[in-house]
Design a protein around this motif. Structure first.
Motif, PDB file in Angstrom:
ATOM      1  N   SER A 170       0.839  -1.186   0.000  1.00 17.03           N
ATOM      2  CA  SER A 170       0.000   0.000   0.000  1.00 17.03           C
ATOM      3  C   SER A 170       0.882   1.247   0.000  1.00 17.03           C
ATOM      4  O   SER A 170       2.110   1.169   0.161  1.00 17.03           O
ATOM      5  CB  SER A 170      -0.883   0.018   1.246  1.00 17.03           C
ATOM      6  OG  SER A 170      -0.080   0.180   2.407  1.00 17.03           O
ATOM      7  N   SER A 171       0.259   2.402  -0.154  1.00 16.65           N
ATOM      8  CA  SER A 171       1.021   3.650  -0.106  1.00 16.65           C
ATOM      9  C   SER A 171       1.715   3.807   1.236  1.00 16.65           C
ATOM     10  O   SER A 171       2.859   4.264   1.315  1.00 16.65           O
ATOM     11  CB  SER A 171       0.094   4.836  -0.375  1.00 16.65           C
ATOM     12  OG  SER A 171      -0.965   4.871   0.577  1.00 16.65           O
ATOM     13  N   VAL A 172       1.036   3.389   2.312  1.00 19.13           N
ATOM     14  CA  VAL A 172       1.639   3.464   3.646  1.00 19.13           C
ATOM     15  C   VAL A 172       2.831   2.512   3.740  1.00 19.13           C
ATOM     16  O   VAL A 172       3.887   2.858   4.283  1.00 19.13           O
ATOM     17  CB  VAL A 172       0.595   3.138   4.731  1.00 19.13           C
ATOM     18  CG1 VAL A 172       1.248   3.061   6.112  1.00 19.13           C
ATOM     19  CG2 VAL A 172      -0.520   4.189   4.733  1.00 19.13           C
ATOM     20  N   GLY A 173       2.668   1.316   3.203  1.00 17.92           N
ATOM     21  CA  GLY A 173       3.753   0.346   3.222  1.00 17.92           C
ATOM     22  C   GLY A 173       4.965   0.819   2.447  1.00 17.92           C
ATOM     23  O   GLY A 173       6.113   0.587   2.858  1.00 17.92           O
ATOM     24  N   ARG A 175       5.832   4.004   1.968  1.00 15.90           N
ATOM     25  CA  ARG A 175       6.493   5.084   2.701  1.00 15.90           C
ATOM     26  C   ARG A 175       7.118   4.603   4.009  1.00 15.90           C
ATOM     27  O   ARG A 175       8.026   5.239   4.540  1.00 15.90           O
ATOM     28  CB  ARG A 175       5.511   6.233   2.945  1.00 15.90           C
ATOM     29  CG  ARG A 175       5.224   7.046   1.683  1.00 15.90           C
ATOM     30  CD  ARG A 175       4.541   8.353   1.990  1.00 15.90           C
ATOM     31  NE  ARG A 175       3.213   8.141   2.557  1.00 15.90           N
ATOM     32  CZ  ARG A 175       2.118   7.921   1.838  1.00 15.90           C
ATOM     33  NH1 ARG A 175       2.205   7.895   0.513  1.00 15.90           N
ATOM     34  NH2 ARG A 175       0.953   7.731   2.411  1.00 15.90           N
ATOM     35  N   ASP A 176       6.657   3.487   4.526  1.00 16.59           N
ATOM     36  CA  ASP A 176       7.341   2.902   5.677  1.00 16.59           C
ATOM     37  C   ASP A 176       8.759   2.483   5.304  1.00 16.59           C
ATOM     38  O   ASP A 176       9.696   2.602   6.106  1.00 16.59           O
ATOM     39  CB  ASP A 176       6.569   1.679   6.196  1.00 16.59           C
ATOM     40  CG  ASP A 176       5.343   2.068   7.013  1.00 16.59           C
ATOM     41  OD1 ASP A 176       5.253   3.250   7.427  1.00 16.59           O
ATOM     42  OD2 ASP A 176       4.494   1.193   7.222  1.00 16.59           O
ATOM     43  N   PRO A 179      10.663   6.686   3.696  1.00 17.30           N
ATOM     44  CA  PRO A 179       9.943   7.844   4.241  1.00 17.30           C
ATOM     45  C   PRO A 179      10.103   9.127   3.435  1.00 17.30           C
ATOM     46  O   PRO A 179       9.290  10.048   3.585  1.00 17.30           O
ATOM     47  CB  PRO A 179      10.567   8.004   5.648  1.00 17.30           C
ATOM     48  CG  PRO A 179      11.133   6.661   5.968  1.00 17.30           C
ATOM     49  CD  PRO A 179      11.588   6.093   4.669  1.00 17.30           C
ATOM     50  N   ASP A 183       3.277  11.872  -0.387  1.00 16.87           N
ATOM     51  CA  ASP A 183       1.981  11.209  -0.265  1.00 16.87           C
ATOM     52  C   ASP A 183       1.272  11.097  -1.609  1.00 16.87           C
ATOM     53  O   ASP A 183       0.145  10.603  -1.678  1.00 16.87           O
ATOM     54  CB  ASP A 183       1.092  11.923   0.756  1.00 16.87           C
ATOM     55  CG  ASP A 183       0.878  13.396   0.427  1.00 16.87           C
ATOM     56  OD1 ASP A 183       1.268  13.829  -0.676  1.00 16.87           O
ATOM     57  OD2 ASP A 183       0.322  14.122   1.280  1.00 16.87           O
ATOM     58  N   GLY A 187       0.784   3.501  -4.165  1.00 19.12           N
ATOM     59  CA  GLY A 187       1.051   2.086  -3.954  1.00 19.12           C
ATOM     60  C   GLY A 187       2.185   1.617  -4.836  1.00 19.12           C
ATOM     61  O   GLY A 187       2.835   2.411  -5.528  1.00 19.12           O
TER      62      GLY A 187
END
Length: 413
Positions: A170-173, A175-176, A179, A183, A187
């Protein structure tokens, strides 16, 4: 057959790798090149051992994107107007290679070639003492468009069918893991098997230094003609010299076409001009190679800085560089990596030797079993160099190649 005198034409990464395999087999090797070691495409590539890439550039849907890209003179793909007529036959062959049956055949061939890429490199790195120049951090494929992300899932599925691990994130994954990315990233995927060298030019120089310790002779000379004999090969240089060898390897990248033609093989080789900039102090820390398929360029962290590069420009070998393409990539990169500082950097343009079906030419010349071709690797010269060297040596020694080389022969055209 040890003790054979072999001339390798070309001191890029493919020529160096082939020479390394041959010298380990006991051959006496001379490398001839019109320029210094790795002065061409090998000097400024993106540094990836991208063995996980098995999809040819030609594909059934590529033309939809290609037409849109070509409307933008600074986009991921462009044709210089002065070169449009010259590249037209190549483009028609590319269109033919985009048919589903041909794409499937090319994918199968690329997967077979690339499966041996990393093991072959591991053997060469260890033999030459350059194994400390490689990292195994994987590659992130990053998307800013949900539609392009969805369309790419089919290619990920194809990679998995060949045993290649692809982890969608995912997009969060994303950027984890990185960093520094904005935003705008919606993905992507992590390809953990991917490898990368610290700096491709430094690797080439170190390989050349090691080859010299093994007795390989380097000579600056432009080979203009190749004449095979009954059991020898004569190579005539622009300086008027003739070098005789038992065997020869044509591995001079974008300059291989005319030599192959002399040997009875008309290969539709052309060049995809690639651009990049290497920024020594980018102001951000990227931990791994980042590919931006929707934008046509990559972000590659090297030991010498961050390399921002890619794109495809068809313009031949003679037209001047269009450095606005570098500025366009930097502008787009800053949208994806907001903290990026790229006011200064070392720019570069190189000629990727490319065939319409995305397969290199690896095989014996029609005119002689003593001459092997090893050119046309396009975006994957670094990736496929070591395994190409092993395959070329097998051919010259009369051995059965470790993979089926019929799809890579010059006679396929």
């Amino acid at each position: 057959m040890s003790g054979l005198k072999v001339v390798v034409v070309g001191s890029g990464i493919v020529g160096l790798s082939t020479a390394a395999v041959l010298v380990q087999r006991g051959c006496s090797v001379t490398i001839l090149d019109r320029d210094a070691v790795a002065a061409g495409a090998s000097r400024g590539n993106a540094a990836a051992i991208a063995w996980t890439d098995v999809a040819p550039l030609a594909s059934p849907g590529i033309w939809k994107d290609a037409i849109k890209w070509m409307m933008d003179p600074l986009g991921p793909l462009t044709v210089r107007p002065a070169y449009a007529l010259k590249i037209l036959p190549w483009m028609l062959r590319f269109l033919a290679a985009s048919r589903p049956a041909q794409v499937a055949a090319s994918t199968k061939a690329l997967a077979a070639l690339n499966a041996g890429a990393l093991p072959a490199w591991d053997r060469l790195w260890r033999a030459s003492g350059t194994h400390n120049q490689v990292r195994y951090d994987g590659c992130l494929e990053v998307f800013t468009d949900l539609r392009k992300l969805a369309a790419t899932r089919a290619s990920w599925a194809e990679q998995r069918r060949y045993g290649i691990e692809v982890r969608e994130l995912s997009s969060v994954g994303i950027r984890d893991l990185e960093p520094a990315l904005s935003d705008k990233v919606v993905g992507g995927a992590l390809v953990p098997g991917w490898a990368q060298v610290d700096d491709p030019y430094h690797l080439c120089l170190d390989l050349a230094d090691w080859l010299k310790t093994q007795g390989v002779h380097f000579q600056t000379a432009c080979v203009e003609a190749v004449q095979p004999g009954a059991d020898w090969v004569d190579l005539r240089t622009a300086q008027g010299d003739t070098v005789r060898a038992d065997k020869a390897v044509i591995a001079c990248g974008a300059w291989s076409k005319s030599l192959a033609a002399q040997l009875g093989d008309r290969v539709p080789l052309d060049t995809e001009r690639g651009y990049n900039i290497t920024v020594s102090n980018p102001g951000v820390d990227l931990l791994r190679f980042i590919m931006l398929p929707g934008h046509g360029f990559v972000l590659s962290p090297l030991s010498t800085g961050l390399r921002i590069g890619g794109a495809v420009e068809f313009g031949g070998l003679d037209l001047p560089a269009n450095w606005k393409r570098v500025s366009a990539m930097v502008t787009r990169a800053k949208e994806i990596v907001p903290g990026l500082q790229a006011c200064e950097g070392k720019t570069w343009m190189g000629f990727r030797p490319s065939l319409p079906d995305s397969l290199p030419v690896i095989g014996l010349a029609s005119a002689s079993p003593h001459i092997c071709y090893a050119f046309g690797h396009a975006h994957h010269g670094l990736t496929q160099a070591a395994t190409t060297g092993e395959l070329s040596a097998q051919l010259l020694f009369g051995e059965t190649p470790s993979i089926d080389l019929a799809p890579f022969g010059a006679q396929r055209f």
